[in-house]
Design a protein around this motif. Structure first.
Motif, mmCIF file in Angstrom:
data_model
loop_
_atom_site.group_PDB
_atom_site.id
_atom_site.type_symbol
_atom_site.label_atom_id
_atom_site.label_comp_id
_atom_site.label_asym_id
_atom_site.label_seq_id
_atom_site.Cartn_x
_atom_site.Cartn_y
_atom_site.Cartn_z
ATOM 1 N N LEU A 119 -28.948 54.492 -10.653
ATOM 2 C CA LEU A 119 -28.480 55.412 -11.607
ATOM 3 C C LEU A 119 -28.875 55.130 -12.920
ATOM 4 O O LEU A 119 -28.856 56.066 -13.983
ATOM 5 N N ILE A 136 -25.595 60.709 -9.735
ATOM 6 C CA ILE A 136 -24.573 60.030 -10.629
ATOM 7 C C ILE A 136 -23.426 60.126 -9.794
ATOM 8 O O ILE A 136 -22.619 59.693 -10.010
ATOM 9 N N VAL A 137 -23.123 61.443 -9.312
ATOM 10 C CA VAL A 137 -21.860 61.794 -8.223
ATOM 11 C C VAL A 137 -22.136 60.916 -6.968
ATOM 12 O O VAL A 137 -21.028 60.621 -6.365
ATOM 13 N N THR A 182 -16.455 58.765 -11.450
ATOM 14 C CA THR A 182 -16.622 59.070 -10.148
ATOM 15 C C THR A 182 -16.287 57.868 -9.142
ATOM 16 O O THR A 182 -15.562 57.977 -8.237
ATOM 17 N N GLY A 183 -16.649 56.784 -9.731
ATOM 18 C CA GLY A 183 -16.303 55.427 -9.051
ATOM 19 C C GLY A 183 -14.762 55.528 -8.952
ATOM 20 O O GLY A 183 -14.130 55.341 -7.784
ATOM 21 N N LEU A 219 -19.558 51.603 -3.728
ATOM 22 C CA LEU A 219 -17.960 51.304 -3.326
ATOM 23 C C LEU A 219 -18.078 50.802 -1.752
ATOM 24 O O LEU A 219 -17.498 49.913 -1.581
ATOM 25 N N PHE A 258 -31.901 66.972 -20.850
ATOM 26 C CA PHE A 258 -30.865 67.592 -22.098
ATOM 27 C C PHE A 258 -31.175 67.592 -23.403
ATOM 28 O O PHE A 258 -30.867 68.629 -24.043
ATOM 29 N N LYS A 259 -31.836 66.418 -23.817
ATOM 30 C CA LYS A 259 -31.902 66.370 -25.356
ATOM 31 C C LYS A 259 -33.275 66.073 -25.953
ATOM 32 O O LYS A 259 -33.619 66.201 -27.157
ATOM 33 N N TRP A 270 -24.889 60.428 -25.417
ATOM 34 C CA TRP A 270 -25.246 60.996 -23.679
ATOM 35 C C TRP A 270 -25.243 59.463 -23.115
ATOM 36 O O TRP A 270 -24.621 59.838 -21.702
ATOM 37 N N HIS A 286 -16.846 57.931 5.651
ATOM 38 C CA HIS A 286 -16.790 58.781 4.759
ATOM 39 C C HIS A 286 -17.039 58.582 3.276
ATOM 40 O O HIS A 286 -18.185 59.281 3.017
ATOM 41 N N LEU A 287 -17.012 57.239 2.940
ATOM 42 C CA LEU A 287 -17.894 56.911 1.737
ATOM 43 C C LEU A 287 -19.259 56.808 1.989
ATOM 44 O O LEU A 287 -19.877 57.413 0.945
ATOM 45 N N PRO A 338 -22.443 56.160 -6.692
ATOM 46 C CA PRO A 338 -20.961 55.404 -6.683
ATOM 47 C C PRO A 338 -20.206 55.201 -5.432
ATOM 48 O O PRO A 338 -19.666 54.080 -5.079
ATOM 49 N N ALA A 339 -20.660 56.167 -4.706
ATOM 50 C CA ALA A 339 -19.917 56.152 -3.216
ATOM 51 C C ALA A 339 -20.409 55.068 -2.301
ATOM 52 O O ALA A 339 -19.524 54.339 -1.671
ATOM 53 N N GLY A 398 -22.857 59.172 -19.626
ATOM 54 C CA GLY A 398 -23.495 58.964 -18.418
ATOM 55 C C GLY A 398 -22.457 57.906 -17.756
ATOM 56 O O GLY A 398 -22.125 57.960 -16.682
ATOM 57 N N LEU A 434 -28.548 60.109 -28.656
ATOM 58 C CA LEU A 434 -28.754 59.815 -27.290
ATOM 59 C C LEU A 434 -27.642 58.839 -26.980
ATOM 60 O O LEU A 434 -27.338 58.534 -25.935
ATOM 61 N N PHE A 470 -20.549 60.410 2.099
ATOM 62 C CA PHE A 470 -20.424 61.381 0.914
ATOM 63 C C PHE A 470 -21.501 61.192 -0.064
ATOM 64 O O PHE A 470 -22.014 61.815 -0.841
ATOM 65 N N LEU A 522 -13.379 57.907 -6.354
ATOM 66 C CA LEU A 522 -13.762 57.593 -5.210
ATOM 67 C C LEU A 522 -12.800 56.542 -4.556
ATOM 68 O O LEU A 522 -12.270 56.541 -3.380
ATOM 69 N N ALA A 531 -35.542 59.072 -22.855
ATOM 70 C CA ALA A 531 -34.624 58.414 -23.483
ATOM 71 C C ALA A 531 -34.185 57.321 -22.841
ATOM 72 O O ALA A 531 -34.459 57.140 -21.573
ATOM 73 N N PHE A 532 -33.875 56.216 -23.338
ATOM 74 C CA PHE A 532 -33.347 55.066 -22.980
ATOM 75 C C PHE A 532 -34.547 54.331 -22.093
ATOM 76 O O PHE A 532 -34.415 53.755 -21.203
ATOM 77 N N CYS A 587 -29.741 58.334 -15.185
ATOM 78 C CA CYS A 587 -29.109 58.768 -16.752
ATOM 79 C C CYS A 587 -30.106 58.877 -17.564
ATOM 80 O O CYS A 587 -30.140 59.716 -18.512
ATOM 81 N N ALA A 626 -19.454 59.142 -16.605
ATOM 82 C CA ALA A 626 -19.656 60.342 -15.449
ATOM 83 C C ALA A 626 -19.704 59.041 -14.094
ATOM 84 O O ALA A 626 -19.131 59.320 -13.270
ATOM 85 N N ILE A 627 -20.496 58.170 -14.224
ATOM 86 C CA ILE A 627 -20.552 57.266 -13.016
ATOM 87 C C ILE A 627 -19.213 56.480 -12.724
ATOM 88 O O ILE A 627 -18.848 56.523 -11.703
ATOM 89 N N ALA A 644 -30.535 62.493 -19.459
ATOM 90 C CA ALA A 644 -30.624 62.710 -21.073
ATOM 91 C C ALA A 644 -31.722 63.241 -21.782
ATOM 92 O O ALA A 644 -31.941 63.780 -22.756
#
Lengths: 651, 200
Positions: A190, A228-229, B35-36, A236, A201-202, B24, A265-266, A232-233, B28, B21, A269, B39, A125-126, A194, B31-32, A198
């Motif tokens: 990231l 993905i989770v 989360t940003g 940041l 899943f697809k 999705w 912490h950031l 970003p920390a 995505g 797609l 994490f 936080l 995907a992508f 993604c 979700a990113i 994708a």
């Protein structure tokens, strides 16, 4: 290797092969232009995956050379080989390289190459996002090493804690280069995550329900969701840091109400899940290799999947154990101790499942399987010191000593590098079409196993003796000289093992015996196409009836027909049950990902020197993105698909 | 050796939401960025919690423009919903008309956001309160701006190009993303504008 290197006979030999005339048409549709233009514009996931892996290995070598220099410096007390300032840069570069430019990217790269093949898809995907991810990663890595050559390499460790990394104690641009390298690599990570999620899943083959997915794909899915989770920390954290340094903000300035603890912490994490982001794919690789070389399904598939998911979930609940020495409230200490010990459970469950698989199977101890056994030994040792470090009193005693250095090298090299090297050897015939040398593979394995343990086991003892990490030298009277010399000798044996491994890859790529579609007798879909696979991966769409399609379809692999040969088209299936859902077009080779990454690079690097680059340089980025996303002709009309029954439309 | 068990040639070649797609891709992004946001909001609360008073100095942001922004965004949900339904019903005329209305709301949001920055009553380099306030505002501001640009291009294409299901699906994805931008603003609005008033 491009399509032209594959003999037609090899392509037509695989279970999903098309008749020659149809192969010609499909190959033309999915081909990448030859020469430099093709190199710059390719969106072939296999090509990008191989490039990503090769670049990751180059950074592995560079990080390893830095380690070798450090070991030379530490081999004897009061050595004057490297100045303290250069040593600071070298250990910061080593950690940064290994974590951000080698370990995470190369694991994602293996996923980029393997995932579409393992789920039976024509591509990822992508695909353009994937290409963009690679170029951005390359730019970030090159920027860091150009900085190193120009004496502006990071100097505050791979963790870059303020206030050490803040404007007061890290003047100049060194830490800014580090922070912006984070932006590059996390953006790239990231994007790849993604694409991966994708794809999984697809784009799975019809019939490949979630419960039939290969364990490596489960590992990559969990890893992608964690990326993905988590990422970003750190973006940041590093953006706040660079902002404190460049535009006078006060996120980490205690004097103006900021907090250096906020950074920790950031950072953690992200930083703790990062460890699992690195070795979960390794666990997936171990499962794939184990089942092939034990000739049986991995024992306890549902438990293995649950263990992966549990690890992914729990990984976000223990970052504070990196901060025990910062004086947290007692309750926090207790909670994070318990959480840190809990995560040993899913890891232990998996280890027992692999041992059961070997016990009950008919193991062949070829090179990939040797690396799996090495992984079990080294990773368990690292895991045990992890449980020790989860205990606050012990952690406080050995915090920032070589005991911790030993622990995380056992976990990361054991949990990620051993499986990775085994996996590269295992999937090398698929990617290159030739078999690697078994003799060189065995030599490399034993050198790496022995060298690694000689290099890192003494560090446990050095840590218990009180030797702090990140020191450029030590006095002779401390009595650390002998063990350090032994460690250095081990490191060089380890380096020799890696060198033999790489020589094996280079020699075998030219002279190895032709591999054929499925040289190891494996069960997954990636072995149902030729080696190397054609540009379109699968001529006929494979259909999956079990977790081990090539082992359990004695009457031949079931397939579906009907995807068009031109233009590029991919099949999307439903996320859970993998029933055919819709067909979509897939992008042709494009220069936009490269142009977008170049303009983004100008923006990122320019902003280190002038914050207004964030504004002005965003305009060319925007132009590139519009060019990239400019709508293409309707695929429905091009292929004449019915438009009266569009999924998701309202009546 | 293989055996043919099915034919895919009659499958549709387009789909809405998570059938496609692009759906999705939107998920995505959300979700990113979600989360940003979470936080950054946690960082705000962390700094606020460790401060003696909040704001550290001076007064909280003026309520007026932040509240106007909230009203504009919440009100935009109605045309956003209508555009999304029209696109999914493949009602091109209605999609076009309401896409223009939504475009106006997007534009208003961008303009109000520009005014908001002048009424925060603190600079980013004043203290940690100023830094984190600006961080939250800038982080969110990039979304109305980028989505406004996306909506511009998409609305223009609606009026200048032949429109098929795939483009209508793009319009629907854009609407979903805008709803996310609005949803993300509510906790940020409460933190930036109300937390300094509620904090001891």
């Amino acid at each position: 290797m491009t399509e032209s290197h594959i003999s037609p006979a090899a392509v037509l030999d695989a279970p999903t092969a098309l008749p020659p005339a149809e192969h010609e048409v499909l190959a033309r549709t999915w081909s990448t232009p030859r020469g430099l233009w093709g190199f710059l514009t390719t969106v072939d996931a296999k090509e990008i995956g191989k490039r990503y892996v090769a670049t990751g290995l180059v950074f592995f070598i560079l990080g390893g050379l830095l380690a070798a220099v450090m070991r030379a410096q530490l081999a004897r007390p009061e050595s004057g080989l490297i100045s303290p300032d250069r040593y600071n840069q070298i250990f910061s570069m080593h950690g940064t390289t290994m974590m951000f430019l080698f370990a995470v990217p190369i694991m994602e790269a293996m996923g980029v190459y393997l995932t579409p093949l393992m789920v039976g898809a024509r591509t990822m995907a992508f695909p353009r996002l994937n290409a963009f991810s690679y170029w951005l990663y390359l730019a970030g890595g090159v920027m860091l090493y150009v900085g190193f050559v120009l004496n502006i390499a990071p100097e505050a460790g791979w963790t870059a804690y303020p206030p050490l990394s803040g404007p007061q104690f890290s003047a100049g641009k060194r830490t800014d280069f580090w922070a912006q390298m984070i932006t590059f690599t996390e953006f790239a990570g990231l994007a790849a995550a993604c694409s991966m999620a994708a794809t999984i899943f697809k784009m799975r083959a019809p019939g490949m329900t979630l419960a039939r997915m290969p364990l490596f794909v489960w590992a990559m899915l969990t890893t992608s969701l964690m990326v993905i989770v988590a990422m970003p920390a750190v973006m940041l954290a590093s953006s706040f840091l660079i902002s404190d340094r460049l535009v006078g903000s006060h996120f980490y300035n205690e004097a103006e109400g900021g907090s250096v603890m906020l950074y920790q912490h950031l950072f953690w994490f992200f930083g703790h899940p990062e460890v699992y982001i690195i070795f979960l794919p390794g666990l997936g690789m171990v499962s794939e290799i184990t089942q092939t070389f034990c000739r049986r399904a991995v024992f306890g598939y549902p438990v293995m999947v649950l263990a992966l998911l549990a690890t992914g979930f729990l990984a976000f609940g223990l970052w504070v154990h990196h901060m025990f020495a910062t004086g947290l409230p007692r309750l926090g200490d207790s909670f994070y101790t318990a959480a840190s010990m809990t995560i040993a459970l899913p890891a232990g469950v998996q280890i027992f499942c692999w041992i059961a698989s070997v016990w009950d199977g008919r193991p062949r101890f070829a090179t990939p399987m040797l690396f799996v056994l090495g992984f079990v030994i080294v990773f368990v040792l690292g895991g045990l010191t992890g449980v020790m470090l989860a205990s606050v009193p012990l952690d406080l005693q050995v915090h920032d000593t070589y005991f911790v250095v030993a622990h995380f090298h056992y976990v990361l090299i054991g949990g990620a590098v051993f499986p990775l090297l085994g996996a590269i050897h295992y999937w090398f015939p698929k990617a290159i079409g030739r078999m690697p040398s078994e003799t060189l593979g065995r030599i490399s394995f034993w050198l790496i196993l022995v060298g690694f343990n000689v290099a890192f086991f003494p560090m446990h003892i050095l840590g218990l003796m009180g030797m702090p990490r990140r020191v450029y030298t030590y006095p002779a009277e401390m009595g650390w000289g002998g063990l350090n010399l032994l460690s250095t000798l081990g490191a060089y044996v380890l380096a020799a093992g890696v060198a033999v491994f790489l020589v094996n890859l280079i020699v075998s790529a030219r002279r190895g015996a032709p591999a054929g579609p499925n040289p190891w007798g494996a069960s997954g879909l990636e072995w149902a196409t030729s080696s190397p696979p054609p540009a379109y991966n699968f001529g006929l769409t494979p259909v999956v009836e079990s977790r081990h399609p090539l082992w359990t379809s004695p009457e031949g692999l079931p397939v579906m027909t009907g995807l068009v040969h031109a233009p590029r088209e991919v099949l999307l299936t439903t996320a859970g049950e993998a029933r055919p859902d819709i067909r979509e077009s897939s992008p042709k080779p494009s220069i936009w990902p490269l142009l977008t990454s170049i303009t983004t690079t100008v923006l990122f690097i320019g902003s280190i020197f002038d914050e207004w680059f964030l504004v002005w340089a965003s305009l060319p980025v925007l132009v590139c993105i519009i060019g990239w996303f400019w709508p293409k002709p309707s695929h429905s009309k091009t292929v004449g698909a019915p438009e009266d029954n569009v999924p998701g439309a309202l009546a | 050796m293989s055996r043919v068990v099915g034919d895919l040639s009659q499958l549709p070649a387009a789909g809405y939401r998570l059938h496609s797609l692009w759906g999705w891709a939107t998920l995505g992004f959300m979700a990113i960025e979600g989360t940003g946001f979470a936080l950054a909001a946690a960082a705000y609360v962390y700094l606020m919690d460790s401060a003696r008073q909040w704001p550290l100095e001076g007064k909280p942001p003026d309520l007026l423009w932040g509240s106007v922004m909230t009203l504009v965004l919440v009100a935009s949900l109605l045309p956003n919903f209508i555009v999304s339904r029209a696109a999914r019903r493949r009602d091109l005329a209605k999609t076009k008309a309401w896409a223009v209305v939504l475009f106006v709301f997007n534009l208003a949001a961008v303009l109000v956001r520009a005014v908001e920055f002048a009424h925060l009553n603190v600079r980013w380099d004043a203290d940690a309160y100023g830094s984190i306030t600006w961080a939250l505002m800038l982080l969110h501001a990039t979304h109305p701006v980028t989505d406004f640009l996306g909506t511009c291009v998409l609305t223009m294409i609606l009026f200048t190009h032949p429109i098929d299901t795939e483009r209508l699906s793009d319009v629907d994805d854009d609407a979903v993303y805008w709803a996310f931008v609005v949803a993300a603003w509510i906790p940020i609005y409460l933190l930036v504008y109300w937390a300094p008033r509620w904090a001891p």
